[in-house]
Scaffold this motif. Structure first.
Motif, mmCIF file in Angstrom:
data_model
loop_
_atom_site.group_PDB
_atom_site.id
_atom_site.type_symbol
_atom_site.label_atom_id
_atom_site.label_comp_id
_atom_site.label_asym_id
_atom_site.label_seq_id
_atom_site.Cartn_x
_atom_site.Cartn_y
_atom_site.Cartn_z
ATOM 1 N N ASP A 39 8.282 1.179 -32.173
ATOM 2 C CA ASP A 39 8.694 0.985 -31.448
ATOM 3 C C ASP A 39 9.473 -1.122 -31.594
ATOM 4 O O ASP A 39 9.938 -1.362 -31.044
ATOM 5 N N THR A 40 9.050 -1.117 -32.771
ATOM 6 C CA THR A 40 9.516 -2.452 -32.972
ATOM 7 C C THR A 40 10.076 -2.709 -34.066
ATOM 8 O O THR A 40 9.717 -1.890 -35.248
ATOM 9 N N ALA A 41 11.370 -3.546 -33.993
ATOM 10 C CA ALA A 41 11.889 -4.026 -35.604
ATOM 11 C C ALA A 41 11.591 -4.112 -36.360
ATOM 12 O O ALA A 41 10.372 -5.577 -36.200
ATOM 13 N N VAL A 42 11.206 -4.221 -37.461
ATOM 14 C CA VAL A 42 11.208 -4.722 -39.190
ATOM 15 C C VAL A 42 12.189 -5.864 -39.039
ATOM 16 O O VAL A 42 12.957 -5.288 -38.886
ATOM 17 N N PRO A 43 12.096 -6.854 -39.622
ATOM 18 C CA PRO A 43 12.488 -8.037 -39.482
ATOM 19 C C PRO A 43 13.203 -7.246 -40.572
ATOM 20 O O PRO A 43 12.998 -7.348 -41.508
ATOM 21 N N SER A 44 15.214 -8.079 -40.769
ATOM 22 C CA SER A 44 15.940 -7.400 -42.258
ATOM 23 C C SER A 44 15.081 -8.780 -42.784
ATOM 24 O O SER A 44 14.671 -9.022 -43.251
ATOM 25 N N GLY A 45 15.289 -7.566 -44.386
ATOM 26 C CA GLY A 45 15.016 -7.864 -45.269
ATOM 27 C C GLY A 45 13.381 -8.118 -46.225
ATOM 28 O O GLY A 45 13.473 -8.606 -46.987
ATOM 29 N N ALA A 46 12.951 -7.619 -45.089
ATOM 30 C CA ALA A 46 11.190 -7.261 -44.832
ATOM 31 C C ALA A 46 11.218 -5.776 -46.340
ATOM 32 O O ALA A 46 11.716 -5.078 -46.497
ATOM 33 N N VAL A 47 9.784 -6.220 -47.296
ATOM 34 C CA VAL A 47 9.809 -5.555 -48.225
ATOM 35 C C VAL A 47 8.636 -4.446 -47.905
ATOM 36 O O VAL A 47 8.063 -5.177 -46.642
ATOM 37 N N THR A 48 9.005 -3.246 -47.612
ATOM 38 C CA THR A 48 8.201 -2.846 -47.353
ATOM 39 C C THR A 48 7.595 -1.838 -47.587
ATOM 40 O O THR A 48 8.190 -1.852 -49.378
ATOM 41 N N VAL A 49 5.699 -1.247 -47.810
ATOM 42 C CA VAL A 49 4.551 -0.733 -48.948
ATOM 43 C C VAL A 49 4.647 0.430 -47.914
ATOM 44 O O VAL A 49 4.922 1.355 -46.939
ATOM 45 N N THR A 50 4.439 1.236 -48.512
ATOM 46 C CA THR A 50 3.749 3.047 -48.720
ATOM 47 C C THR A 50 2.372 2.661 -48.811
ATOM 48 O O THR A 50 1.482 1.853 -49.200
ATOM 49 N N PRO A 51 1.555 2.575 -47.442
ATOM 50 C CA PRO A 51 0.436 2.050 -46.767
ATOM 51 C C PRO A 51 -0.564 3.043 -47.300
ATOM 52 O O PRO A 51 -0.319 4.507 -47.416
ATOM 53 N N ASP A 52 -2.128 2.764 -48.043
ATOM 54 C CA ASP A 52 -2.752 3.002 -48.323
ATOM 55 C C ASP A 52 -3.785 3.030 -47.537
ATOM 56 O O ASP A 52 -3.302 2.993 -46.677
#
Lengths: 275, 299
Positions: free
Chosen positions: A243-256
């Motif tokens: 429910d929280t917006a991820v800041p624009s431009g943030a690099v998303t990773v696939t969680p391990d």
């Protein structure tokens, strides 16, 4: 026959040691119970082998003579030799004569301990001693094998060796449950149960656990919210709830698994100690 | 990126250096020909199996054990008492007095170093009056760190700093380690948890007394390869490969074999009637170490 604990609850005085925890151990597979010191791993395994009584919940386990149990702290008698340790435990389970000798020799061979058969257990390295403890737990070929932190504090090569022994037992049909503090061992198991403070963080196959994760993990050099970030090398990983917006431009990773377990631990602890 | 040393830290390009050091005990060689340089702001991971020589090397670096070959330099000179004041060391056993309280442990070490006792984080403040032996392991580790850092060391040597603690406590400890590095402290750390290799800027792998590889994780793994075997019957695949003497390992429902010939593995599986898909994958650091331990003469 599937073994396990259903909705187990254990109190030690005022401390809730196990809070509604379930564990399923199937024949021919390895389940890893993962967590740190005080997570409830030992209590769960001890309840499975009948050494701790559940306040609530149920235990499905074979009779004691059909369980092989390696406790976290001991596992062998230091003033006996490797062979004497094996013979003593074998004798307790009613093995004798040629049957005992051949079983002992086979297990020591598998654990690469044959050449150390006449050494005192006190003279073994930590890794060798854990392999001896494992071999002793296996002496009566039990259908259920319960191993409490077989690999903590031992070096990576001995850990690989131990993991091979554990896998051999499962390949031969045993139901194996082992506790560990290493997430990579949990990743290698057929299924895992992650505990923290007596509560379940995650449960299932690695794929299930990763798929059940809600939220987003980003990779960043300076985190936005320090309390929700942790180091991965020089960078941080940061957790963002759905429910929280991820800041624009943030690099998303696939969680391990590490990201998932850390996030779940943070969320559970936040729940317990509201700000 | 190399952080600049903080004010007060000893400015030196190399904080801790071992030049071709070796150590023999009688006819036994524990460490041979190891060269290691630790600079400000670096986190260097020292890896190796039991008996590889890590502990002996660390004892020489700390000035607790003499070399029988080569020299150790700490902050530009021999690791004497004066220079060792700039070292922070957390041994594997933590080095705390278990039958003293948290406050008493802090007061004792502060007096030994002639510094003021450090401020306690909240979790430890609550337990300040408790005996160390009664604290959970994660808090004991935090306390050992706090004590090692209280005199602002220029070099930090950590032996298995995260053993036995949960993922979150491990993350907290690594936070502290990285914060120190960012202030210019050089950190040398040993670990048995290969997942922590990613936390280090540089890795060094010891085997049979020697340094056998160094650099990134890829450098450490070097030429070692592994095979991933995908099959509906992992148990049987595992059993036949194990029986054939292959260094086999279970990974979920897959089976892995390190340093093996794909054709040979395919043949073993086919002969046993196991249907499997065999593909080459990147080896892990553990697999590299296992291969080294099977060939003790080195790479």
């Amino acid at each position: 026959m599937t073994y396990g604990v259903r909705s187990g609850v254990v109190w030690f005085g005022a401390t809730l040691a196990l809070d509604d925890v379930s564990l399923i151990v199937e024949p021919g597979s390895v389940v890893a119970v993962v967590g740190g010191d005080g997570a409830g791993k030992t209590t769960l395994l001890r309840s499975l082998v009948g050494k701790v009584r559940l306040e609530r919940g149920e235990v499905d386990a074979p009779p004691p003579e059909a369980i092989g149990y390696l406790p976290a702290t001991a596992g062998s008698w230091l003033s006996l030799t490797v062979a004497q340790n094996m013979d003593f435990v074998g004798g307790i389970y009613g093995l004798s004569g040629q049957e005992l000798v051949s079983r002992r020799d086979e297990l020591l061979e598998r654990a690469s301990l044959s050449s150390s058969a006449d050494r005192l257990a006190s003279q073994l390295s930590g890794g060798m001693r854990r392999k001896l403890g494992f071999s002793m737990a296996m002496v009566h070929d039990p259908p259920l094998l319960v191993l409490d932190e077989p690999s903590t504090g031992i070096d990576p090569v001995s850990r690989v060796d131990l993991w091979r022994l554990v896998s051999e037992a499962a390949a031969a049909g045993a139901a194996v449950v082992m506790s560990t503090t290493y997430l990579d061992e949990a990743e290698r198991a057929a299924s895992l149960l992650a505990l923290d403070g007596g509560r379940t963080l995650a449960n299932g196959t690695l794929a299930d656990v990763l798929a059940s994760f809600n939220g987003t993990i980003t990779r960043i050099s300076t985190p936005h919210r320090r309390a929700w970030a942790w180091r991965r090398g020089r960078e941080y990983h940061e957790y963002w709830p759905t429910d929280t917006a991820v800041p624009s431009g943030a690099v998303t990773v696939t969680p391990d698994l590490e990201d998932v377990v850390i996030t779940m631990s943070m969320l559970k602890r936040r729940e317990r100690e509201p700000a | 990126m190399m952080a600049t040393p903080a004010a007060g830290a000893v400015p030196a390009a190399v904080l801790l250096a071992a030049d071709r050091v070796g150590r023999k005990f009688g006819s036994f060689t524990a460490v041979q020909d190891v060269t290691l340089h630790l600079g400000p702001g670096e986190v260097v991971g020292l890896l190796g199996a039991n008996g590889a020589g890590k502990t002996t090397l660390i004892r020489m670096l700390l000035g607790l054990l003499g070399t029988t070959m080569g020299e150790v330099e700490l902050l530009g000179g021999p690791p004497d008492l004066e220079r060792r004041r700039h070292l922070g060391y957390v041994p594997q056993g933590l080095g705390l007095y278990r039958d003293l309280t948290v406050s008493e442990n802090l007061a004792f070490s502060a007096q030994a170093y002639g510094t003021a006792p450090p401020d306690l984080p909240e979790a430890l403040r609550k337990g300040a009056g408790r005996l160390v032996a009664e604290l959970p392991l994660g808090l004991q580790r935090q306390l050992a760190f706090l004590i090692a850092l209280a005199h602002d060391p220029a070099v930090l040597v950590l032996d298995e700093p995260t053993s036995g603690v949960d993922a979150l406590a491990r993350a907290t400890l690594w936070d502290t380690i990285h914060e120190q590095a960012e202030e210019g402290v050089g950190v040398l750390v040993t670990t048995h948890n290969m997942a922590e290799a990613e936390q280090c800027d540089r890795l060094m792998l010891m085997s049979a007394a020697r340094l056998v590889a160094q650099g990134s994780e890829a450098d450490i793994i070097g030429p070692t390869t592994a095979l991933a075997i995908r099959t509906d019957d992992w148990a049987r695949a595992f059993a036949v490969l194990n029986k054939a003497g292959q260094p086999v390992m279970l990974a979920g429902r897959d089976v892995r074999v390190a340093d093996a010939e794909a054709d040979l593995v395919r043949r073993i599986l086919a002969d046993a009637g196991v249907n499997a898909e065999v593909s080459g994958v990147r080896a892990t650091i553990e697999e590299r170490m296992m291969v080294l331990s099977r060939a003790p003469e080195g790479p």
